[in-house]
Structures are given as structure tokens and as C-alpha cells.
Scaffold this motif. Structure first.
Motif, short mmCIF file in Angstrom:
data_model
loop_
_atom_site.label_atom_id
_atom_site.label_comp_id
_atom_site.label_asym_id
_atom_site.label_seq_id
_atom_site.Cartn_x
_atom_site.Cartn_y
_atom_site.Cartn_z
N PRO A 1 -51.12 -34.24 22.70
CA PRO A 1 -51.28 -32.78 22.53
C PRO A 1 -51.94 -32.10 23.72
CG PRO A 1 -51.91 -33.94 20.52
CD PRO A 1 -51.72 -34.98 21.58
N PHE A 2 -52.63 -32.86 24.56
CA PHE A 2 -53.31 -32.28 25.71
C PHE A 2 -52.43 -32.30 26.97
CE2 PHE A 2 -56.39 -34.32 22.90
CZ PHE A 2 -57.24 -33.26 22.61
N ILE A 3 -51.24 -32.87 26.87
CA ILE A 3 -50.34 -33.01 28.01
C ILE A 3 -49.17 -32.05 27.87
CG2 ILE A 3 -48.80 -34.59 29.25
CD1 ILE A 3 -50.66 -36.86 28.39
N ASN A 4 -48.94 -31.26 28.90
CA ASN A 4 -47.85 -30.29 28.89
C ASN A 4 -46.50 -30.97 29.06
OD1 ASN A 4 -46.60 -27.57 29.19
ND2 ASN A 4 -46.27 -28.28 31.31
N TYR A 5 -46.43 -31.94 29.99
CA TYR A 5 -45.17 -32.63 30.26
C TYR A 5 -45.46 -34.04 30.73
CZ TYR A 5 -40.86 -33.92 32.74
OH TYR A 5 -39.75 -34.57 33.17
N PHE A 6 -44.73 -34.99 30.18
CA PHE A 6 -44.90 -36.40 30.52
C PHE A 6 -43.57 -36.99 30.96
CE2 PHE A 6 -44.35 -40.79 28.91
CZ PHE A 6 -45.21 -41.44 29.77
N HIS A 7 -43.63 -37.78 32.04
CA HIS A 7 -42.38 -38.38 32.55
C HIS A 7 -42.68 -39.72 33.21
CE1 HIS A 7 -38.31 -38.49 34.12
NE2 HIS A 7 -38.78 -38.75 35.32
N ARG A 8 -41.91 -40.74 32.84
CA ARG A 8 -42.02 -42.06 33.48
C ARG A 8 -41.08 -42.12 34.68
NH1 ARG A 8 -44.19 -46.41 30.31
NH2 ARG A 8 -44.73 -45.75 28.21
N VAL A 9 -41.58 -42.67 35.77
CA VAL A 9 -40.76 -42.91 36.96
C VAL A 9 -40.63 -44.42 37.12
CG1 VAL A 9 -40.56 -42.63 39.46
CG2 VAL A 9 -41.52 -40.78 38.07
N PRO A 10 -39.48 -44.99 36.77
CA PRO A 10 -39.32 -46.45 36.86
C PRO A 10 -39.24 -46.91 38.31
CG PRO A 10 -37.26 -45.42 36.19
CD PRO A 10 -38.29 -44.33 36.22
N LEU A 11 -39.91 -48.02 38.59
CA LEU A 11 -39.93 -48.60 39.93
C LEU A 11 -39.36 -50.02 39.88
CD1 LEU A 11 -43.51 -47.59 41.14
CD2 LEU A 11 -41.39 -46.33 41.45
N THR A 12 -38.86 -50.47 41.01
CA THR A 12 -38.41 -51.86 41.15
C THR A 12 -39.19 -52.50 42.29
OG1 THR A 12 -36.60 -51.19 42.62
CG2 THR A 12 -36.09 -51.42 40.28
N ARG A 13 -39.54 -53.76 42.10
CA ARG A 13 -40.35 -54.48 43.09
C ARG A 13 -39.51 -54.83 44.31
NH1 ARG A 13 -45.41 -55.61 44.82
NH2 ARG A 13 -46.21 -56.39 42.85
N LYS A 14 -40.04 -54.56 45.50
CA LYS A 14 -39.44 -55.05 46.73
C LYS A 14 -39.82 -56.52 46.90
CE LYS A 14 -40.94 -52.04 49.79
NZ LYS A 14 -41.06 -51.29 51.06
N ASN A 15 -39.40 -57.13 47.97
CA ASN A 15 -39.72 -58.53 48.21
C ASN A 15 -41.24 -58.71 48.28
OD1 ASN A 15 -40.32 -61.02 49.77
ND2 ASN A 15 -38.09 -61.15 49.91
N LYS A 16 -41.79 -59.46 47.29
CA LYS A 16 -43.24 -59.59 47.19
C LYS A 16 -43.83 -60.36 48.36
CE LYS A 16 -46.80 -60.60 43.76
NZ LYS A 16 -47.05 -61.06 42.36
N PHE A 17 -43.11 -61.39 48.82
CA PHE A 17 -43.63 -62.18 49.93
C PHE A 17 -43.62 -61.38 51.23
CE2 PHE A 17 -42.12 -65.39 46.90
CZ PHE A 17 -43.28 -66.13 46.76
N ARG A 18 -42.59 -60.55 51.41
CA ARG A 18 -42.57 -59.67 52.58
C ARG A 18 -43.71 -58.66 52.47
NH1 ARG A 18 -39.14 -58.36 56.58
NH2 ARG A 18 -37.53 -59.73 55.73
#
Length: 296
Positions: free
Chosen positions: A47-64
Motif C-alpha cells: 500500500p505504500f508503493i505507487n508502482y512495482f516492477h521486477r527487472v529480470p537479469l541473467t548471469r554473465k560468465n561468473k569466472f570471467r
């Protein structure tokens, strides 16, 4: 980026600020960088948030990413890409203030703000603890020499990476004077560091460090420590005759069900405290969280 309900040093200031800005008539939008953790969003905060949005991410090469971190190029927590190209959202193009917590979301916002087309007049990087200090502390806890060396190298590389990121914030919010002193010792005039102890509202903290407790348990409740605590409560504490010894539990991760269970036994629970020393000194018995099914 933070789990709900607010339960530790990083999440509490953010949740409190959302509520306080809302109470003063400001519109608060919430952008969540989703790295696959799938943290639930507490319906009580919505109720305290006007707008909520998830931005999905994908992992790059972790070792790099680790290689780039050791070279001082970028932190491993920056090794993410947007999962969807130009995904539509309803955020404004400019805000009076962007509050990012902890440091990974701040770094990711800097990285993706042009693609997301979101900017702000001022930014606060609420990092809680220095990432460099965290890596140095972790390096001392590793039993393996190679791991100790790796974390030590990461900490050294993180010194310039962290400062370079935080220089781009209008303010850097940390949780204790220790972090303020740490950043001030760097003599970086571009860092504007402020201290925010335990967030901006004390109503999350009902524990009293001046009170003496018979029993104290300190440890996170979202991993194997919880099994030891449950064993002690079910097999020892709950079987004691009333009035039972006073008991306080300190540590993030308790669910709403856990908290109700603690209350039913008159056990006090605090997700986070700024300084543990005073609680240790005024408690008679420490429950050992490191043993499984054997507590002392």
C-alpha cells in the motif's frame, strides 16, 4: 533489491524510508533487480508503493566476472545482463531521489539506467557495510590457504572498484561509525558518507540491551542454524516449567510463523542489532548454534 518483510540491517532502512516518504505525500516506485532469488514481496508494504516492477537479469560468465574483479575492472556482482531487451515499464524518466540498497543494485542501476531510461537528481547508495571490509573479514575465516589468498586479492581489488562506484552517489549511507571512519580514511573527497543506525525507525527494535536475559541465541534463521535452535526450543526450553527463563533470539531470517511461535513461548526476537556486545555481556547462557542437536 531486498527481501521482505524487512528483517536486517540493509532492508530495514529501505522499508522504513518507503513508509515515511509515503506518509509525507511522496510517490514511491520500487524497481527490483531480479537475479533469480525470488524473494517474496510483503503484501503489507505494497500500500505504500505507487508502482512495482521486477527487472529480470541473467548471469554473465561468473569466472570471467571474477577475473575482471581481480583486475580491478568491475565487481563480480556487476556481471549481469538484462534478460529482456527494452522491457516496457511505467517508471518515470526522472526522479527527485533514487535510493539503492545494498551496493549491487546501485551498481546495476548505474550500469542499466540508460537502457531503462531512468535518471534522478540525487542518489543514495545505502551500502550498509563496505564490501571491501566484508571480503577482508571473510578472507580471515577461510580455512583453506588458497581461498584466504583469493578473498584477500578480491578485497584489494575491491578497494578501487567500490570507491569508483560510490563516488557516483550523492550520498553513501552506512550503518555504523566503523564504516564512516573506514571511508574517511581513504581521504576521497568525492565520497559523501552519512551514518544511518538501524534505519530511520526504532519500532522494529523492541529488544533492550540494558535488560538481562537468562538465555541468548545469535545466528541466522534461514539456514542450518535454525535446526539447532528448533531442537533446543522443542526438546529443552518448551519443556521447562513456567515461568521459563527469559530468552532472546537475534538473527535475520525468521518467518512470520517463527515469530508467532516465539511469542507463544514469550521468547523475544530481534532480526538485527547494531552492536551485540551489550547483549552478550548481560546474558547468562549462550546457546551454541554450531552444533546439530547438541546445544549448550
Amino acid at each position: 533489491e531486498f527481501p521482505f518483510p524487512a528483517r536486517n540491517g540493509v532492508t530495514i532502512p529501505v522499508a522504513n524510508f518507503i513508509k515515511q516518504f509515503h506518509s509525507r505525500g511522496y510517490l514511491v516506485d520500487l524497481l527490483y533487480f531480479d537475479t533469480g532469488d525470488n524473494y517474496p514481496i510483503d503484501a503489507g508494504l505494497m500500500p505504500f508503493i505507487n508502482y512495482f516492477h521486477r527487472v529480470p537479469l541473467t548471469r554473465k560468465n561468473k569466472f570471467r566476472g571474477l577475473f575482471n574483479e581481480l583486475r580491478g575492472h568491475e565487481a563480480i556482482f556487476e556481471s549481469w545482463n538484462l534478460a529482456c531487451e527494452k522491457e516496457p515499464h511505467q517508471f518515470l524518466t526522472s526522479y527527485d531521489l533514487i535510493w539503492a540498497s545494498p551496493i549491487r543494485p546501485f551498481a546495476l542501476w548505474l550500469k542499466f539506467k540508460n537502457e531503462l531510461r531512468i535518471d534522478a537528481k540525487d542518489t543514495i547508495a545505502s551500502v550498509n557495510d563496505s564490501y571491501e571490509l566484508t571480503l577482508r573479514a571473510l578472507s580471515k575465516k577461510k580455512n583453506n590457504f588458497l581461498l584466504r589468498k583469493l578473498y584477500s586479492l578480491r578485497a584489494s581489488a575491491m578497494s578501487s572498484i567500490e570507491s569508483g562506484l560510490l563516488e557516483k552517489a550523492s550520498f553513501v549511507a552506512v550503518q555504523s561509525q566503523k564504516e564512516v571512519d573506514f571511508f574517511e580514511e581513504k581521504n576521497n573527497k568525492k565520497l559523501n558518507v552519512i551514518e544511518l543506525k538501524n534505519g530511520v525507525s526504532e519500532n522494529y527494535f523492541f529488544g533492550n540491551s540494558d535488560k538481562e536475559y537468562d538465555l541468548i541465541f545469535v545466528g541466522t534463521l534461514d539456514d542450518f542454524y535454525k535446526n539447532s535452535l528448533n531442537w533446543f526450543i522443542n526438546n529443552v526450553y518448551s519443556k521447562l516449567s513456567k515461568p521459563r527463563p527469559s530468552f532472546i533470539i537475534i538473527g535475520k531470517g525468521a518467518t512470520n510463523k517463527d515469530i508467532e511461535f516465539f511469542k507463544s513461548l514469550s521468547i523475544e526476537y530481534i532480526p538485527f542489532v547494531d552492536e551485540l556486545d551489550s547483549f552478550y555481556f548481560k546474558s547468562k547462557i549462550l546457546i551454541d548454534q554450531l552444533r546439530n542437536n547438541i546445544n549448550s
